[in-house]
Design a protein around this motif. Structure first.
Motif, PDB file in Angstrom:
ATOM      1  N   GLU A 199       1.659   3.130  -7.874  1.00 40.11           N
ATOM      2  CA  GLU A 199       1.566   1.759  -7.377  1.00 40.11           C
ATOM      3  C   GLU A 199       2.077   0.753  -8.402  1.00 40.11           C
ATOM      4  O   GLU A 199       1.773  -0.432  -8.338  1.00 40.11           O
ATOM      5  N   LEU A 200       2.841   1.260  -9.377  1.00 34.52           N
ATOM      6  CA  LEU A 200       3.524   0.452 -10.395  1.00 34.52           C
ATOM      7  C   LEU A 200       2.561  -0.288 -11.319  1.00 34.52           C
ATOM      8  O   LEU A 200       2.886  -1.350 -11.858  1.00 34.52           O
ATOM      9  N   GLU A 251      11.479  -7.355 -14.539  1.00 34.23           N
ATOM     10  CA  GLU A 251      10.988  -7.833 -13.251  1.00 34.23           C
ATOM     11  C   GLU A 251      12.099  -8.645 -12.586  1.00 34.23           C
ATOM     12  O   GLU A 251      12.610  -9.621 -13.146  1.00 34.23           O
ATOM     13  N   ASP A 378      -0.759 -13.139  -4.720  1.00 34.45           N
ATOM     14  CA  ASP A 378      -1.032 -11.729  -5.012  1.00 34.45           C
ATOM     15  C   ASP A 378      -2.328 -11.578  -5.800  1.00 34.45           C
ATOM     16  O   ASP A 378      -3.126 -10.671  -5.530  1.00 34.45           O
ATOM     17  N   TYR A 404       8.297 -11.950  -0.870  1.00 36.99           N
ATOM     18  CA  TYR A 404       8.667 -10.633  -1.385  1.00 36.99           C
ATOM     19  C   TYR A 404      10.064 -10.246  -0.925  1.00 36.99           C
ATOM     20  O   TYR A 404      10.871  -9.716  -1.700  1.00 36.99           O
ATOM     21  N   TYR A 408      13.033  -9.692  -3.779  1.00 38.87           N
ATOM     22  CA  TYR A 408      13.559  -8.340  -4.003  1.00 38.87           C
ATOM     23  C   TYR A 408      14.611  -8.011  -2.950  1.00 38.87           C
ATOM     24  O   TYR A 408      14.363  -7.252  -2.010  1.00 38.87           O
ATOM     25  N   LEU A 415       8.111  -2.589  -4.953  1.00 38.80           N
ATOM     26  CA  LEU A 415       7.073  -3.609  -4.809  1.00 38.80           C
ATOM     27  C   LEU A 415       7.023  -4.152  -3.387  1.00 38.80           C
ATOM     28  O   LEU A 415       5.941  -4.445  -2.866  1.00 38.80           O
ATOM     29  N   GLN A 419       3.827  -3.644  -0.838  1.00 31.00           N
ATOM     30  CA  GLN A 419       3.191  -4.785  -0.166  1.00 31.00           C
ATOM     31  C   GLN A 419       3.090  -4.529   1.332  1.00 31.00           C
ATOM     32  O   GLN A 419       2.089  -4.864   1.967  1.00 31.00           O
TER      33      GLN A 419
END
Length: 484
Positions: A199-200, A251, A378, A404, A408, A415, A419
Motif C-alpha cells: 500500500e506504498l 512523488e 487524505d 488523484y 497522476y 496511488l 484510492q
C-alpha cells in the motif's frame, strides 16, 4: 571494466542492456519488447534496513510482517521471523551485532545502520566469506555516482560527522578513511530507495545498485515496487526494444517547478522529461491546476494563475491578492501541524476537528483538483477510517478522486489504484454495490499492472471484486417486490 561486462552479460539474459549517454551517464535500455505488467527487472538489495516504525513489526531479513518475531538475544535490536531468515543474515549480523550493543538509541539511525552493513558486507565479500555475483557485488555499488562535488557544505558536514562515528565504532578491518566513508554515504543518499509495502507505506531503505542505473522520468514507462525487500520493476505499458527504461524517483503529484526542485535537491539534475517540457496549452493547464488557487466566483469552474503580482482567474478575470492567499495558506498549514500533533498523541477526535478546519480553509483557497487540498482530505480520510466513521470517510474519498486522476496522469499509478480500492471498500460497506464494482474494477485495472496480476495483494482485490459482482448480480436478478 570487468564488472560492467559481467553486469551487461547478466542483464542480457533478461532482455536488457546498459549504455552510456552523454547527458545522463549510464542508462538501462530494453533489448526486447516488454508489455504492461511484465517484470522488467528484479533485484535483492545489496544492503537494506528497516525504519524505526517498522522495527519489531517486520523481519529484518525478509521485511515481511510476522506475529512470531524472535529478537536477537545479544543486541536486542534485530528481529527474525524464522530460523531460515536468521541464518540468511547471520554472517553479516554476527559482525554488526558487536557494534549495535555499543550504540545508543539515537545513534541507530537507518542511514548509519545501512552504512555499517555496507562496510561489513563489502569486507566479507572481499575475503570470500560471502559470495559475489554479477548483480551482488560492491564494485557495481562503487560505480554509482556520489555527486560529492555538488553536495552542499552543510550536508557534507553532516555526512562527515556520521563517517567519523562509523570509523570510530568499527575496527580498522572494515572502516577506511573518513572521506571514502563520506562518499559512500553520498552514494546512499542519491541512490538509495525507500522500500514500501503493497500500500506504498514506507518500511525501510535499501541500496539496489542495478535498479539505480534506471534513470528518472516524470512520465516514466515502468514502476518500482517491492515484495518484502525484493525490488521489482514492472512495465506500465509497452516498452519497445531500444527504448530506455525509466522510473520516477519522486512523488509525481506536484507541479513541474515543485518536481524539478525536489529532483535538484536530492539527485542534482534538472529534469527534461516529456512531462516537464510540455509547453502546450493542455500541458500548461494540467500543470497549473495541481497547485492553483480557486476562483472566487462559485459559478466559475476555472482557477487562478499568478500574473503581474496577483492571482487572476483564467476564465472570468476575477482576482485575489497574494497577501490574502498567503494568510489562508499559513492558517491551513498551522492547523494541519496541530492536527498531526494531536493524532500523534492519540487524540483522534481532536485531530479530526483540526483537519476539518484545515480542509475548510483550503477549500476556500485551492481549486478542487489541488494536490494540497487532496493531501489534506487524505489525512482526514485516514482519521475517519480510524474512528470508523464510514459515511464521512466515503464522502471525503469520493472528493479526492478527481484530484488523484489529475495528479497522476496516465491512469496506471498505484496511488490512484489504491484510492479506488479504498473507495470500493467504502461503497460496499455503504451498500452501494454497483458503485463498489466500478471502483474495484478500476482499482484492479491499475493494480494488476503495477503490483503484478499474480501477487497476493491483487488476488485479494480480485476476490473482493468477484464478490461484489456476485452481490450486484444477485440484486439485479431479484425483482423489487421480492427485495421488499
Amino acid at each position: 571494466m570487468e564488472e560492467d561486462k559481467n553486469l551487461r552479460a547478466r542483464l542480457g539474459d533478461d532482455g536488457l542492456t546498459v549504455i552510456n549517454a552523454a547527458e545522463k551517464g549510464r542508462c538501462l535500455v530494453a533489448d526486447r519488447d516488454f508489455y504492461a505488467g511484465q517484470t522488467v527487472l528484479e533485484q535483492d538489495p545489496y544492503v537494506a534496513v528497516l525504519d524505526g516504525d517498522s522495527r519489531g513489526n517486520r523481519c529484518d531479513a525478509c521485511f515481511k510482517q510476522s506475529p512470531a518475531l524472535k529478537r536477537c538475544s545479544a543486541c536486542k535490536f534485530v528481529f527474525y521471523c524464522s530460523p531460515t531468515c536468521q541464518r540468511s543474515q547471520w554472517k553479516i549480523h554476527q559482525e554488526e551485532c558487536k557494534v549495535l550493543v555499543r550504540l545508543s538509541t539515537e545513534q541507530k539511525r537507518p542511514t548509519l545502520l545501512l552504512m555499517l552493513r555496507l562496510l561489513v558486507k563489502r569486507e566479507l565479500q572481499a575475503t570470500g566469506v560471502l559470495p559475489v555475483t554479477a548483480l551482488d557485488n560492491y564494485e557495481i555499488v562503487r560505480a554509482l555516482p556520489t555527486h560529492f562535488s555538488e553536495t552542499g557544505d552543510e550536508r557534507l558536514v553532516m555526512y562527515a560527522q556520521m563517517a567519523v562515528l562509523i570509523k570510530t565504532i568499527l575496527n580498522a578491518r572494515y572502516a577506511e578513511d573518513v572521506k571514502e566513508i563520506t562518499k559512500d554515504i553520498c552514494r546512499i543518499s542519491c541512490n538509495g530507495h525507500t522500500i514500501c509495502d503493497d500500500e506504498l507505506r514506507p518500511v525501510g531503505i535499501g541500496l539496489f545498485p542495478v535498479v539505480s542505473v534506471i534513470n528518472h522520468s516524470c512520465s516514466s514507462n515502468s514502476l518500482l515496487l517491492f515484495d518484502g525487500k525484493h525490488a521489482v520493476v514492472r512495465a506500465l505499458g509497452t516498452i519497445s526494444r531500444g527504448c530506455e527504461v525509466t522510473v520516477s524517483y519522486i512523488e509525481l503529484g506536484a507541479s513541474t517547478n515543485s518536481r524539478r526542485e525536489a529532483l535538484s535537491d536530492q539527485y542534482y539534475f534538472h529534469c527534461k522529461c516529456p512531462r516537464c517540457t510540455d509547453d502546450s496549452e493542455d500541458g500548461l493547464y494540467k500543470d497549473d491546476v495541481l497547485e492553483a488557487v480557486a476562483c472566487l466566483d462559485p459559478a466559475c469552474e476555472s482557477f487562478m494563475r499568478l500574473s503581474n503580482g496577483s492571482w487572476r482567474c483564467m476564465s472570468c478575470g476575477s482576482s485575489r491578492e497574494p497577501n490574502e492567499v498567503n494568510k489562508l495558506s499559513t492558517e491551513a498549514e498551522g492547523m494541519i501541524e496541530k492536527a498531526n500533533r494531536l493524532q500523534a498523541a492519540g487524540d483522534l477526535h481532536g485531530a479530526r476537528m483540526a483537519f476539518q478546519q484545515a480542509e475548510k480553509l483550503q477549500t476556500e483557497l485551492w481549486n478542487p483538483r489541488s494536490v494540497k487540498l487532496m493531501r489534506t482530505r487524505d489525512l482526514l480520510l485516514r482519521v475517519y477510517l480510524s474512528l470508523e466513521d464510514w459515511d464521512l470517510a466515503l464522502h471525503v474519498c469520493r472528493l479526492t478522486l478527481p484530484a488523484y486522476e489529475t495528479a497522476y496522469p496516465g491512469s496506471k499509478h498505484p496511488l490512484l489504484g489504491l484510492q479506488y480500492y479504498t473507495l470500493g471498500k467504502l461503497e460496499m460497506h455503504a451498500g452501494s454495490v454497483t458503485e463498489a464494482v466500478r471502483a474495484y474494477a478500476k482499482a484492479f485495472d491499475i493494480l494488476s499492472v503495477t503490483h503484478g496480476s499474480r501477487g497476493e495483494f491483487v488476488r485479494k482485490l480480485r476476490n473482493e471484486l468477484d464478490q461484489a459482482k456476485m452481490v450486484a448480480s444477485s440484486l439485479h436478478a431479484t425483482s423489487p417486490r421480492e427485495r421488499s
